[in-house]
Design a protein around this motif. Structure first.
Motif, mmCIF file in Angstrom:
data_model
loop_
_atom_site.group_PDB
_atom_site.id
_atom_site.type_symbol
_atom_site.label_atom_id
_atom_site.label_comp_id
_atom_site.label_asym_id
_atom_site.label_seq_id
_atom_site.Cartn_x
_atom_site.Cartn_y
_atom_site.Cartn_z
ATOM 1 N N UNK A 121 0.825 -1.207 0.000
ATOM 2 C CA UNK A 121 0.000 0.000 0.000
ATOM 3 C C UNK A 121 0.863 1.263 0.000
ATOM 4 N N UNK A 122 1.938 1.266 0.778
ATOM 5 C CA UNK A 122 2.826 2.430 0.795
ATOM 6 C C UNK A 122 3.452 2.671 -0.575
ATOM 7 N N UNK A 123 3.842 1.585 -1.240
ATOM 8 C CA UNK A 123 4.441 1.705 -2.574
ATOM 9 C C UNK A 123 3.413 2.267 -3.549
ATOM 10 N N UNK A 124 2.219 1.711 -3.545
ATOM 11 C CA UNK A 124 1.180 2.151 -4.482
ATOM 12 C C UNK A 124 0.750 3.595 -4.237
ATOM 13 N N UNK A 133 15.340 2.748 -1.470
ATOM 14 C CA UNK A 133 16.565 2.730 -0.683
ATOM 15 C C UNK A 133 16.307 2.479 0.790
ATOM 16 N N UNK A 134 15.056 2.572 1.206
ATOM 17 C CA UNK A 134 14.732 2.360 2.622
ATOM 18 C C UNK A 134 14.836 0.890 3.002
ATOM 19 N N UNK A 135 14.607 -0.019 2.041
ATOM 20 C CA UNK A 135 14.653 -1.445 2.324
ATOM 21 C C UNK A 135 15.011 -2.167 1.027
ATOM 22 N N UNK A 139 15.034 -5.304 0.209
ATOM 23 C CA UNK A 139 14.099 -6.349 -0.190
ATOM 24 C C UNK A 139 12.868 -5.754 -0.879
ATOM 25 N N UNK A 140 12.367 -4.668 -0.347
ATOM 26 C CA UNK A 140 11.212 -3.988 -0.957
ATOM 27 C C UNK A 140 11.622 -3.385 -2.293
ATOM 28 N N UNK A 141 12.808 -2.809 -2.363
ATOM 29 C CA UNK A 141 13.295 -2.254 -3.632
ATOM 30 C C UNK A 141 13.318 -3.320 -4.717
ATOM 31 N N UNK A 142 13.780 -4.517 -4.370
ATOM 32 C CA UNK A 142 13.827 -5.612 -5.346
ATOM 33 C C UNK A 142 12.422 -6.027 -5.750
ATOM 34 N N UNK A 143 11.509 -6.126 -4.780
ATOM 35 C CA UNK A 143 10.123 -6.493 -5.076
ATOM 36 C C UNK A 143 9.481 -5.468 -5.997
ATOM 37 N N UNK A 144 9.730 -4.202 -5.753
ATOM 38 C CA UNK A 144 9.179 -3.134 -6.598
ATOM 39 C C UNK A 144 9.729 -3.259 -8.021
ATOM 40 N N UNK A 145 11.002 -3.561 -8.140
ATOM 41 C CA UNK A 145 11.621 -3.688 -9.461
ATOM 42 C C UNK A 145 11.098 -4.906 -10.225
ATOM 43 N N UNK A 146 10.860 -6.004 -9.520
ATOM 44 C CA UNK A 146 10.444 -7.244 -10.178
ATOM 45 C C UNK A 146 8.941 -7.351 -10.399
ATOM 46 N N UNK A 147 8.150 -6.656 -9.612
ATOM 47 C CA UNK A 147 6.688 -6.801 -9.652
ATOM 48 C C UNK A 147 6.090 -6.652 -11.049
ATOM 49 N N UNK A 148 6.440 -5.631 -11.819
ATOM 50 C CA UNK A 148 5.811 -5.504 -13.151
ATOM 51 C C UNK A 148 6.099 -6.700 -14.062
#
Length: 61
Positions: free
Chosen positions: A7-10, A17-19, A21-30
């Motif tokens: 939800x925070x990402x959306x 850069x804050x996390x 693991x989240x950065x990787x998930x954001x990059x791979x999600x699309x």
């Protein structure tokens, strides 16, 4: 981790850069969402789909 941050990402509240693991998930999600999206008339093969997912996760595609 992604479920907690989705939800925070959306909403644009997550700062890259804050996390790592989240950065990787954001990059791979699309790319993962594109792999999972198909029309009901599309045919796919499990082995090929898992190979494509592995390729995405390993960064080889």
């Amino acid at each position: 981790m992604w479920k907690d941050m989705e939800e925070m990402v959306r909403l644009g509240a997550y700062r890259p850069g804050a996390n790592a693991e989240v950065d990787r998930a954001v990059a791979l999600a699309p790319r993962i969402e594109d792999l999972l999206r198909q029309d009901q008339r599309d045919r796919s093969f499990v082995a090929a789909d898992f190979a494509a997912l592995r390729s995405i996760l390993e960064g080889t595609s």
